[in-house]
Design a protein around this motif. Structure first.
Motif, PDB file in Angstrom:
ATOM      1  N   VAL A 406       0.838  -1.191   0.000  1.00 51.54           N
ATOM      2  CA  VAL A 406       0.000   0.000   0.000  1.00 51.54           C
ATOM      3  C   VAL A 406       0.868   1.234   0.000  1.00 51.54           C
ATOM      4  O   VAL A 406       1.859   1.316   0.745  1.00 51.54           O
ATOM      5  CB  VAL A 406      -0.935   0.018   1.246  1.00 51.54           C
ATOM      6  CG1 VAL A 406      -1.836   1.245   1.213  1.00 51.54           C
ATOM      7  CG2 VAL A 406      -1.763  -1.263   1.299  1.00 51.54           C
ATOM      8  N   THR A 407       0.520   2.178  -0.845  1.00 58.74           N
ATOM      9  CA  THR A 407       1.176   3.489  -0.871  1.00 58.74           C
ATOM     10  C   THR A 407       0.110   4.540  -0.698  1.00 58.74           C
ATOM     11  O   THR A 407      -0.891   4.567  -1.441  1.00 58.74           O
ATOM     12  CB  THR A 407       1.925   3.716  -2.199  1.00 58.74           C
ATOM     13  OG1 THR A 407       2.890   2.665  -2.372  1.00 58.74           O
ATOM     14  CG2 THR A 407       2.609   5.059  -2.193  1.00 58.74           C
ATOM     15  N   ILE A 408       0.294   5.428   0.246  1.00 59.86           N
ATOM     16  CA  ILE A 408      -0.694   6.460   0.566  1.00 59.86           C
ATOM     17  C   ILE A 408      -0.234   7.783  -0.007  1.00 59.86           C
ATOM     18  O   ILE A 408       0.914   8.207   0.175  1.00 59.86           O
ATOM     19  CB  ILE A 408      -0.878   6.578   2.101  1.00 59.86           C
ATOM     20  CG1 ILE A 408      -1.372   5.253   2.662  1.00 59.86           C
ATOM     21  CG2 ILE A 408      -1.840   7.709   2.431  1.00 59.86           C
ATOM     22  CD1 ILE A 408      -1.556   5.284   4.162  1.00 59.86           C
ATOM     23  N   GLU A 409      -1.133   8.422  -0.742  1.00 67.62           N
ATOM     24  CA  GLU A 409      -0.869   9.752  -1.282  1.00 67.62           C
ATOM     25  C   GLU A 409      -2.036  10.654  -0.877  1.00 67.62           C
ATOM     26  O   GLU A 409      -3.193  10.273  -1.010  1.00 67.62           O
ATOM     27  CB  GLU A 409      -0.739   9.708  -2.811  1.00 67.62           C
ATOM     28  CG  GLU A 409       0.451   8.915  -3.301  1.00 67.62           C
ATOM     29  CD  GLU A 409       0.546   8.934  -4.830  1.00 67.62           C
ATOM     30  OE1 GLU A 409      -0.345   9.567  -5.459  1.00 67.62           O
ATOM     31  OE2 GLU A 409       1.489   8.338  -5.366  1.00 67.62           O
ATOM     32  N   PRO A 410      -1.737  11.853  -0.404  1.00 66.51           N
ATOM     33  CA  PRO A 410      -2.827  12.761  -0.017  1.00 66.51           C
ATOM     34  C   PRO A 410      -3.631  13.211  -1.226  1.00 66.51           C
ATOM     35  O   PRO A 410      -3.095  13.374  -2.333  1.00 66.51           O
ATOM     36  CB  PRO A 410      -2.082  13.936   0.632  1.00 66.51           C
ATOM     37  CG  PRO A 410      -0.719  13.880   0.046  1.00 66.51           C
ATOM     38  CD  PRO A 410      -0.403  12.449  -0.202  1.00 66.51           C
ATOM     39  N   ALA A 411      -4.926  13.356  -1.043  1.00 65.53           N
ATOM     40  CA  ALA A 411      -5.807  13.795  -2.114  1.00 65.53           C
ATOM     41  C   ALA A 411      -5.522  15.275  -2.443  1.00 65.53           C
ATOM     42  O   ALA A 411      -5.194  16.049  -1.553  1.00 65.53           O
ATOM     43  CB  ALA A 411      -7.268  13.620  -1.719  1.00 65.53           C
ATOM     44  N   PRO A 412      -5.671  15.680  -3.728  1.00 62.56           N
ATOM     45  CA  PRO A 412      -5.412  17.078  -4.086  1.00 62.56           C
ATOM     46  C   PRO A 412      -6.494  17.991  -3.487  1.00 62.56           C
ATOM     47  O   PRO A 412      -7.613  17.579  -3.279  1.00 62.56           O
ATOM     48  CB  PRO A 412      -5.480  17.074  -5.600  1.00 62.56           C
ATOM     49  CG  PRO A 412      -6.290  15.871  -5.962  1.00 62.56           C
ATOM     50  CD  PRO A 412      -6.013  14.849  -4.897  1.00 62.56           C
TER      51      PRO A 412
END
Length: 412
Positions: A406-412
């Protein structure tokens, strides 16, 4: 039904007599022999009971918890044979068959087949401490009643001291009452005896201390009540010395328990006296909370949950935990105060106090078992526990447990 205890006895204990029934193997194979005798509850009678049980080679004795009458019986027998104190609610027999002999035989059969469990009876040292702490609590309550009677006499004499001061009995109140007994009735002179913060309320004190105090009537009542309070104070000081000496072997443990917010030294003594300091008796903190009656009851049938009222536990322990919970709720910057405020907003004050009592008892179990001080989680623990970052990390761990990356990226 299988025989779990081969040689056992059941005791039906009363004030003057104890009826004992033994269950031992009979002459024929697989048979059981029952014998019943009645003994006096004097020390000599109990010694004869112990000798008779020894002749029968009894290895386990069960007795019902009957007021305080079981204590001398238990004290004599516990050094010679294993004794079980049984909860009276677990011993209900068929209605209409209630005699002393039938009760003792029924207890013996329940013990024989392993159908009952023993109640928690602390060792003699803890029992001695329990007697002292309960006496101190009773004397403290009597002192409070005497102060309330004193306040009634003051109100009857027109003295409105509690309308200005926060307490009915203090150094200022004692000085004013002593002056009244000496014949001083001038409100200005009485107000001049104020101490501490009450000095700044002199004008209100003068008005509140205008009185119709009569030495021949009110003075007699006040003098007797003050003498009674002094005697109780002396007894409390003496009991404190006795209790401190008794808990000296576990003095370090008392200091650790006092690290719980809201728990004073006296409260720590009560907790140790009621629960003991051997937590191996309670496998988990939940077992201790259930035994103490500081958790919701479990009452469900047919998929429906009924009243979850707590079971009756030690009223001395409950009172001490309630006082500690109320003190913890007033503390600043603590987890217990924040947890209390959170529950109080949703469920009310009574539920919040109950939850705080449970928190304190759980902390007590861990502190006594592990010998560590109280770990303060902080007032923002709930916000941190259920924050966005925490929930995201929890979901990531669940996906990783399924074998995913899993890789977490913040939403724009």
């Amino acid at each position: 039904m299988d025989v779990v205890v081969e040689r056992c006895a059941g005791l039906d204990v009363h004030r003057d007599t104890v009826v004992a029934t033994t269950r031992v193997p009979g002459q024929r194979r697989g048979s059981r022999r029952t014998e019943t005798r009645t003994f006096e509850t004097t020390i000599a009678g109990l010694e004869r009971l112990a000798d008779w049980l020894g002749e029968q080679a009894v290895t386990l004795v069960g007795m019902e918890a009957t007021g305080v009458y079981w204590k001398p019986v238990f004290a004599v027998l516990e050094t010679r044979v294993e004794c079980w104190l049984l909860n009276a609610q677990h011993l209900h027999n068929v209605p209409g068959r209630k005699t002393d002999v039938a009760d003792s035989a029924w207890i013996a059969q329940l013990v024989e087949h392993g159908l009952v469990r023993p109640s928690f009876v602390p060792p003699p040292l803890v029992r001695d401490l329990r007697d002292l702490t309960r006496l101190r609590t009773a004397i403290t309550q009597e002192r409070t009643r005497a102060i309330q009677r004193l306040e009634k006499v003051m109100q009857d004499a027109g003295i409105k001291l509690t309308s200005v001061a926060s307490q009915a009995y203090s150094k200022t109140a004692r000085a004013i009452l002593s002056a009244l007994l000496a014949g001083v009735c001038d409100p200005v002179e009485l107000a001049g005896l104020a101490k501490g913060r009450l000095r700044s309320k002199n004008a209100r004190l003068v008005e509140a201390l205008a009185n119709r105090f009569r030495v021949t009537h009110h003075g007699v009542l006040v003098a007797r009540l003050l003498a009674h309070i002094d005697v109780l104070d002396e007894q409390l000081v003496a009991l404190d010395h006795e209790i401190t000496a008794l808990v000296a072997p576990v003095g370090d443990l008392v200091e650790l328990i006092c690290t719980i917010p809201g728990v004073s030294t006296n409260t720590a003594h009560v907790l140790l006296a009621e629960c003991g300091w051997d937590m191996s008796v309670f496998p988990t903190a939940a077992h201790l909370a259930s035994w103490a009656g500081i958790c919701p009851g479990n009452n469900a049938s047919g998929g429906k949950r009924f009243s979850g009222a707590t079971r009756p536990g030690s009223r001395w322990l409950r009172k001490a935990l309630t006082q500690a919970a109320q003190a913890a709720a007033r503390s600043k910057g603590t987890y217990l105060a924040a947890h209390h405020a959170q529950i109080r907003g949703r469920r009310g004050h009574a539920k919040a106090i109950g939850a705080t009592r449970h928190d304190i008892l759980v902390a007590f179990w861990h502190i006594v078992r592990d010998g560590v001080p109280f770990q303060e989680l902080g007032p923002d623990w709930a916000a941190r526990r259920f924050s966005v970052e925490h929930r995201a990390n929890r979901l990531v761990r669940q996906l990783q447990a399924l074998g995913m990356t899993v890789t977490i990226e913040p939403a724009p």
